[in-house]
Scaffold this motif. Structure first.
Motif, PDB file in Angstrom:
ATOM      1  N   UNK A 270       3.142   3.297  15.200  1.00  0.00           N
ATOM      2  CA  UNK A 270       2.914   3.772  13.984  1.00  0.00           C
ATOM      3  C   UNK A 270       2.822   2.579  12.698  1.00  0.00           C
ATOM      4  N   UNK A 271       1.819   2.718  12.095  1.00  0.00           N
ATOM      5  CA  UNK A 271       1.984   1.666  10.907  1.00  0.00           C
ATOM      6  C   UNK A 271       2.516   2.405   9.748  1.00  0.00           C
ATOM      7  N   UNK A 272       3.188   1.657   8.914  1.00  0.00           N
ATOM      8  CA  UNK A 272       3.799   2.166   7.728  1.00  0.00           C
ATOM      9  C   UNK A 272       2.740   3.044   6.723  1.00  0.00           C
ATOM     10  N   UNK A 273       1.646   2.618   6.792  1.00  0.00           N
ATOM     11  CA  UNK A 273       0.591   3.437   5.849  1.00  0.00           C
ATOM     12  C   UNK A 273       0.299   4.515   6.522  1.00  0.00           C
ATOM     13  N   UNK A 274       0.898   5.073   7.793  1.00  0.00           N
ATOM     14  CA  UNK A 274       0.428   6.359   8.581  1.00  0.00           C
ATOM     15  C   UNK A 274       1.456   7.150   8.446  1.00  0.00           C
ATOM     16  N   UNK A 275       2.560   6.694   8.089  1.00  0.00           N
ATOM     17  CA  UNK A 275       3.927   7.611   7.838  1.00  0.00           C
ATOM     18  C   UNK A 275       3.936   8.368   6.648  1.00  0.00           C
ATOM     19  N   UNK A 276       4.395   9.638   6.712  1.00  0.00           N
ATOM     20  CA  UNK A 276       4.597  10.404   5.327  1.00  0.00           C
ATOM     21  C   UNK A 276       5.998  10.756   5.372  1.00  0.00           C
ATOM     22  N   UNK A 277       6.444  10.984   4.370  1.00  0.00           N
ATOM     23  CA  UNK A 277       8.002  11.424   4.397  1.00  0.00           C
ATOM     24  C   UNK A 277       8.359  12.448   3.187  1.00  0.00           C
TER      25      UNK A 277
ATOM     26  N   UNK B 249       0.740  -1.118   0.150  1.00  0.00           N
ATOM     27  CA  UNK B 249      -0.023  -0.056   0.154  1.00  0.00           C
ATOM     28  C   UNK B 249       0.838   1.273   0.087  1.00  0.00           C
ATOM     29  N   UNK B 250       0.691   2.025  -0.790  1.00  0.00           N
ATOM     30  CA  UNK B 250       1.497   3.363  -0.899  1.00  0.00           C
ATOM     31  C   UNK B 250       1.194   4.241   0.344  1.00  0.00           C
ATOM     32  N   UNK B 251       2.261   5.058   0.484  1.00  0.00           N
ATOM     33  CA  UNK B 251       2.200   5.942   1.740  1.00  0.00           C
ATOM     34  C   UNK B 251       1.425   7.037   1.405  1.00  0.00           C
ATOM     35  N   UNK B 252       0.800   7.965   2.340  1.00  0.00           N
ATOM     36  CA  UNK B 252       0.109   9.268   2.142  1.00  0.00           C
ATOM     37  C   UNK B 252       0.907  10.131   1.645  1.00  0.00           C
ATOM     38  N   UNK B 253       0.325  11.129   1.042  1.00  0.00           N
ATOM     39  CA  UNK B 253       1.106  12.148   0.617  1.00  0.00           C
ATOM     40  C   UNK B 253       1.628  13.167   1.639  1.00  0.00           C
ATOM     41  N   UNK B 254       2.705  13.916   1.757  1.00  0.00           N
ATOM     42  CA  UNK B 254       2.998  14.643   2.796  1.00  0.00           C
ATOM     43  C   UNK B 254       2.039  15.729   3.039  1.00  0.00           C
TER      44      UNK B 254
ATOM     45  N   UNK C 289       6.641  12.375   9.009  1.00  0.00           N
ATOM     46  CA  UNK C 289       5.554  12.969   9.671  1.00  0.00           C
ATOM     47  C   UNK C 289       4.339  11.982   9.537  1.00  0.00           C
ATOM     48  N   UNK C 290       3.344  12.210  10.714  1.00  0.00           N
ATOM     49  CA  UNK C 290       2.239  11.444  10.988  1.00  0.00           C
ATOM     50  C   UNK C 290       1.205  12.460  11.752  1.00  0.00           C
ATOM     51  N   UNK C 291      -0.264  12.025  11.486  1.00  0.00           N
ATOM     52  CA  UNK C 291      -0.982  12.638  12.043  1.00  0.00           C
ATOM     53  C   UNK C 291      -1.020  12.250  13.656  1.00  0.00           C
ATOM     54  N   UNK C 292      -1.190  13.113  14.366  1.00  0.00           N
ATOM     55  CA  UNK C 292      -1.181  12.919  15.782  1.00  0.00           C
ATOM     56  C   UNK C 292      -2.367  12.552  16.439  1.00  0.00           C
TER      57      UNK C 292
END
Length: 245
Positions: free
Chosen positions: A109-116, A1-6, A92-95
């Motif tokens: 944190x899960x990988x899909x929650x991380x943005x970089x 699954x792709x990571x979310x956009x920063x 980053x990630x949403x707190x």
């Protein structure tokens, strides 16, 4: 699954520029802005942790606010032929709304929650023209210092000119007194000559009266001369006192 956009906005977006000389610590600033309605956790990582000092390197950015991250490059021997391979990553990630332990949040944190976002580093040395321009921009500072020095020296020169003016004035007064003394001497001489003529004309009976008049005239001439000399000494004393001060 792709990571979310920063979600954070980075300034600069892709490149951190460090401008030499590199004989001392060189600092670049990275601005992180949170435009969302949620608090955002962030971390700053680098491929060369021994070469950089990052403050702050992690934290929380409140909704609608920004934070400046100082990236400090440590001194090193710069080689213009060597290309920098150093990179930075802003993660980053949403707190979570009920967050209490930020370190625990990062661990869970899960990988899909991380943005970089990644940034590369570039090193630049100032050109000769830039050095000349910088040196010219520094010149007004020195000139203002010299102006201050000149202004600070002005009171001394002004006081010196005042002293010279006073000395000239006193010298003129001294000359006038000397002329007055000379005039008194001439008058005294004339009086003596007149007394000699009177002695020849008067009779022996009036010789005693004439001698009394001559004595009184001599006393008057002597007292006048003493007064003139006292004035002269007073003026000379005043001149010496002012020169000493």
């Amino acid at each position: 699954m792709a990571r979310p956009e920063q979600v954070l906005v980075l300034e600069p977006q892709h490149e951190l520029k460090f401008r030499g000389p590199f004989t001392d610590v060189v600092t670049a600033t990275l601005k992180l802005t949170n435009p969302t309605d949620r608090n955002v956790c962030f971390k700053v990582k680098t491929t060369a942790p021994r070469r950089y000092c990052v403050r702050p390197n992690s934290g929380i950015i409140d909704s609608g606010t920004s934070i400046n991250v100082s990236v400090m490059l440590q001194p090193f021997d710069y080689d213009p032929n060597e290309k920098s391979k150093h990179k930075f990553m802003v993660q980053s990630m949403l707190a979570p709304r009920d967050m209490t332990d930020m370190e625990g949040v990062w661990k869970e944190a899960k990988p899909e929650e991380l943005m970089d976002s990644k940034l590369r580093c570039t090193f630049e040395m100032p050109l000769e023209n830039d050095k000349t321009h910088e040196s010219e921009s520094i010149k007004p500072v020195f000139s203002s210092t010299s102006v201050k020095t000149e202004h600070s020296a002005l009171p001394k020169s002004a006081s010196a000119s005042l002293d010279d003016g006073e000395v000239k004035k006193i010298m003129e007064e001294c000359k006038q007194l000397q002329m007055e003394v000379q005039r008194l001497r001439e008058e005294n001489k004339q009086i003596r000559e007149d007394d000699g003529l009177r002695k020849r004309k008067v009779t022996p009976v009036s010789s005693h009266h004439s001698n009394t008049m001559v004595t009184m005239t001599k006393d008057e001439g002597l007292s006048t001369r003493v007064l003139a000399l006292c004035l002269l000494f007073f003026v000379i004393g005043a001149i010496v006192g002012k020169l000493v001060l």
